[in-house]
Motif scaffolding. Sequence first.
Motif, PDB file in Angstrom:
ATOM      1  N   LEU A   1       2.027  10.571   0.846  1.00  0.00           N
ATOM      2  CA  LEU A   1       1.480   9.331   1.405  1.00  0.00           C
ATOM      3  C   LEU A   1       2.351   8.764   2.528  1.00  0.00           C
ATOM      4  O   LEU A   1       1.938   7.850   3.233  1.00  0.00           O
ATOM      5  CB  LEU A   1       1.331   8.277   0.301  1.00  0.00           C
ATOM      6  CG  LEU A   1       0.347   8.602  -0.818  1.00  0.00           C
ATOM      7  CD1 LEU A   1       0.414   7.537  -1.908  1.00  0.00           C
ATOM      8  CD2 LEU A   1      -1.065   8.719  -0.272  1.00  0.00           C
TER       9      LEU A   1
ATOM     10  N   ALA B   1       4.366  -2.799  -1.667  1.00  0.00           N
ATOM     11  CA  ALA B   1       3.077  -2.123  -1.486  1.00  0.00           C
ATOM     12  C   ALA B   1       1.984  -2.877  -2.227  1.00  0.00           C
ATOM     13  O   ALA B   1       2.262  -3.634  -3.157  1.00  0.00           O
ATOM     14  CB  ALA B   1       3.149  -0.694  -1.999  1.00  0.00           C
TER      15      ALA B   1
ATOM     16  N   GLU C   1      -5.250   3.434  -5.550  1.00  0.00           N
ATOM     17  CA  GLU C   1      -4.878   3.380  -4.135  1.00  0.00           C
ATOM     18  C   GLU C   1      -3.509   2.743  -3.980  1.00  0.00           C
ATOM     19  O   GLU C   1      -3.148   1.824  -4.727  1.00  0.00           O
ATOM     20  CB  GLU C   1      -5.924   2.552  -3.371  1.00  0.00           C
ATOM     21  CG  GLU C   1      -5.739   2.553  -1.882  1.00  0.00           C
ATOM     22  CD  GLU C   1      -6.832   1.777  -1.154  1.00  0.00           C
ATOM     23  OE1 GLU C   1      -6.760   1.703   0.066  1.00  0.00           O
ATOM     24  OE2 GLU C   1      -7.746   1.248  -1.806  1.00  0.00           O
TER      25      GLU C   1
ATOM     26  N   ARG D   1      -1.293   1.229  -0.690  1.00  0.00           N
ATOM     27  CA  ARG D   1      -1.353   0.986   0.753  1.00  0.00           C
ATOM     28  C   ARG D   1      -0.251   0.019   1.181  1.00  0.00           C
ATOM     29  O   ARG D   1       0.310  -0.730   0.376  1.00  0.00           O
ATOM     30  CB  ARG D   1      -2.720   0.456   1.154  1.00  0.00           C
ATOM     31  CG  ARG D   1      -3.132  -0.814   0.472  1.00  0.00           C
ATOM     32  CD  ARG D   1      -4.532  -1.240   0.900  1.00  0.00           C
ATOM     33  NE  ARG D   1      -4.927  -2.406   0.142  1.00  0.00           N
ATOM     34  CZ  ARG D   1      -5.914  -2.450  -0.738  1.00  0.00           C
ATOM     35  NH1 ARG D   1      -6.634  -1.387  -0.980  1.00  0.00           N
ATOM     36  NH2 ARG D   1      -6.190  -3.561  -1.372  1.00  0.00           N
ATOM     37  N   ARG D   2       0.019   0.063   2.457  1.00  0.00           N
ATOM     38  CA  ARG D   2       1.023  -0.840   3.029  1.00  0.00           C
ATOM     39  C   ARG D   2       0.520  -2.276   2.914  1.00  0.00           C
ATOM     40  O   ARG D   2      -0.675  -2.525   3.076  1.00  0.00           O
ATOM     41  CB  ARG D   2       1.263  -0.509   4.495  1.00  0.00           C
ATOM     42  CG  ARG D   2       1.832   0.870   4.685  1.00  0.00           C
ATOM     43  CD  ARG D   2       2.002   1.219   6.155  1.00  0.00           C
ATOM     44  NE  ARG D   2       2.424   2.587   6.303  1.00  0.00           N
ATOM     45  CZ  ARG D   2       3.677   3.013   6.142  1.00  0.00           C
ATOM     46  NH1 ARG D   2       4.608   2.145   5.832  1.00  0.00           N
ATOM     47  NH2 ARG D   2       3.985   4.285   6.280  1.00  0.00           N
TER      48      ARG D   2
END
Length: 105
Positions: free
Chosen positions: A39, A47, A97, A99-100
């Motif tokens: 990732l 995150a 999930e 994600r940033r």
Amino acid sequence: MISRGRRGARGLSITTLPYKVKVYSNNQVLIPAQLVRALGIQTLEYAEIVLRRGDQSVTVFVRLLKTRFTDSRQFTIPKEVREKLGILPGMEVEIVEIRRPKDVI
């Protein structure tokens, strides 16, 4: 000549999302090093993670904890989320999930 191979345990071969993982007794969850590398989140300190248990899912903003010698990360599931989803140590949750974060702290 001495051949120097890799050290330590092999690790989990998880490279894609979603994946299922058990919650540790300290309410933390592991993100394996191979997934972290896949990732590209080695340098992230925080995150947004989407967790699912059964048919309920929730997005949490967490701090990614790291060790000195590996790319794997851990995060603690917040108490409100554990209570809402009924998560106890030893139970299995699904990481849907990672994600940033939208707003960097």
